[in-house]
Design a protein around this motif. Structure first.
Motif, PDB file in Angstrom:
ATOM      1  N   LYS A   5       0.799  -1.233   0.000  1.00  0.00           N
ATOM      2  CA  LYS A   5       0.000   0.000   0.000  1.00  0.00           C
ATOM      3  C   LYS A   5       0.830   1.280   0.000  1.00  0.00           C
ATOM      4  O   LYS A   5       0.424   2.282  -0.550  1.00  0.00           O
ATOM      5  CB  LYS A   5      -0.969   0.003   1.176  1.00  0.00           C
ATOM      6  N   ASP A   6       1.987   1.287   0.629  1.00  0.00           N
ATOM      7  CA  ASP A   6       2.777   2.509   0.737  1.00  0.00           C
ATOM      8  C   ASP A   6       3.904   2.599  -0.279  1.00  0.00           C
ATOM      9  O   ASP A   6       4.803   3.413  -0.121  1.00  0.00           O
ATOM     10  CB  ASP A   6       3.387   2.626   2.139  1.00  0.00           C
ATOM     11  N   VAL A   7       3.883   1.756  -1.285  1.00  0.00           N
ATOM     12  CA  VAL A   7       4.951   1.750  -2.290  1.00  0.00           C
ATOM     13  C   VAL A   7       4.418   2.349  -3.577  1.00  0.00           C
ATOM     14  O   VAL A   7       3.370   1.958  -4.077  1.00  0.00           O
ATOM     15  CB  VAL A   7       5.482   0.317  -2.529  1.00  0.00           C
ATOM     16  N   HIS A   8       5.155   3.303  -4.090  1.00  0.00           N
ATOM     17  CA  HIS A   8       4.767   4.014  -5.312  1.00  0.00           C
ATOM     18  C   HIS A   8       5.797   3.727  -6.389  1.00  0.00           C
ATOM     19  O   HIS A   8       6.978   3.964  -6.201  1.00  0.00           O
ATOM     20  CB  HIS A   8       4.704   5.519  -5.021  1.00  0.00           C
ATOM     21  N   PHE A   9       5.358   3.192  -7.509  1.00  0.00           N
ATOM     22  CA  PHE A   9       6.245   2.952  -8.646  1.00  0.00           C
ATOM     23  C   PHE A   9       6.055   4.050  -9.671  1.00  0.00           C
ATOM     24  O   PHE A   9       4.924   4.446  -9.961  1.00  0.00           O
ATOM     25  CB  PHE A   9       5.930   1.609  -9.317  1.00  0.00           C
ATOM     26  N   THR A  10       7.160   4.524 -10.219  1.00  0.00           N
ATOM     27  CA  THR A  10       7.099   5.499 -11.298  1.00  0.00           C
ATOM     28  C   THR A  10       7.772   4.886 -12.512  1.00  0.00           C
ATOM     29  O   THR A  10       8.954   4.560 -12.461  1.00  0.00           O
ATOM     30  CB  THR A  10       7.828   6.802 -10.916  1.00  0.00           C
ATOM     31  N   PHE A  11       7.008   4.701 -13.554  1.00  0.00           N
ATOM     32  CA  PHE A  11       7.560   4.212 -14.803  1.00  0.00           C
ATOM     33  C   PHE A  11       7.692   5.418 -15.717  1.00  0.00           C
ATOM     34  O   PHE A  11       6.759   5.800 -16.403  1.00  0.00           O
ATOM     35  CB  PHE A  11       6.646   3.162 -15.441  1.00  0.00           C
ATOM     36  N   GLY A  12       8.822   6.047 -15.637  1.00  0.00           N
ATOM     37  CA  GLY A  12       9.020   7.268 -16.405  1.00  0.00           C
ATOM     38  C   GLY A  12       9.955   7.055 -17.562  1.00  0.00           C
ATOM     39  O   GLY A  12      10.627   6.048 -17.680  1.00  0.00           O
TER      40      GLY A  12
END
Length: 191
Positions: free
Chosen positions: A34-41
């Motif tokens: 829940k507290d993990v944010h992935f950024t596929f940039g």
């Protein structure tokens, strides 16, 4: 609130980089947390902005082994004031001869990072006051990682030139020490 930002620029790249399985394994271990944010940039569109926003709103940012000894992920994390979590056993860090990266970052062995639950247990176990100490030190050293024009004392350009001078000096030292007896021995051969 615990937030972990992971910037994975291209998930396909992880199969050909050194230690390439680590980013994929971490993705599959952490993707549903829940507290993990992935950024596929990427460099097109708003990918860079999204990655920067994700890092700036996170307490920790993963810096996973990549295809170069050091990458811009570390610089991005520092610029975003996001405590770097470095997962790379043999990484050569910028300015490591004058900066102790353990004062503003967290180091995790790659073999430990891919153990189910290990990374989140470790990071969630860091108390607020411990994180604050890392974060305060991060803010202190951040100017060393900023590129300015014109360059200013202590900025990244200055730090790079200082590192070159230190390296040059150590290379000269090793060269002179190695060749201590070379000239003397050459003189003996002439006699």
């Amino acid at each position: 609130m615990f937030i972990l930002s992971i910037e994975l620029l291209c998930i396909l790249n992880v199969f050909w980089v050194q230690g390439g399985a680590i980013p994929c394994e971490l993705y599959y271990l952490l993707k549903d947390e829940k507290d993990v944010h992935f950024t596929f940039g990427n460099y097109r569109g708003d990918g860079i902005d999204k990655a920067g926003q994700g890092m700036a709103s996170s307490k920790f940012c993963l810096n996973i082994a990549g295809d170069t000894p050091s990458s811009n992920r570390l610089f991005d994390a520092i610029a975003s004031q996001c405590v770097p979590v470095i997962i790379s056993d043999g990484i050569e860090l910028p300015f490591e001869d004058v900066l102790d990266h353990s004062e503003f970052g967290v180091f995790v062995r790659a073999s430990d990072a891919v153990k189910k639950g290990y990374l989140l247990y470790l990071l969630r176990g860091i108390k607020k006051d411990q994180w604050t100490v890392l974060w305060e030190r991060l803010k202190e050293i951040a100017p060393h990682f900023e590129y300015r024009y014109p360059s200013q004392p202590g900025d990244a350009v200055d730090m790079v030139w200082e590192a070159v001078l230190r390296k040059k000096s150590s290379v000269q030292f090793r060269h002179h020490r190695t060749n201590r007896y070379t000239r003397s021995e050459a003189l003996l051969k002439r006699i």
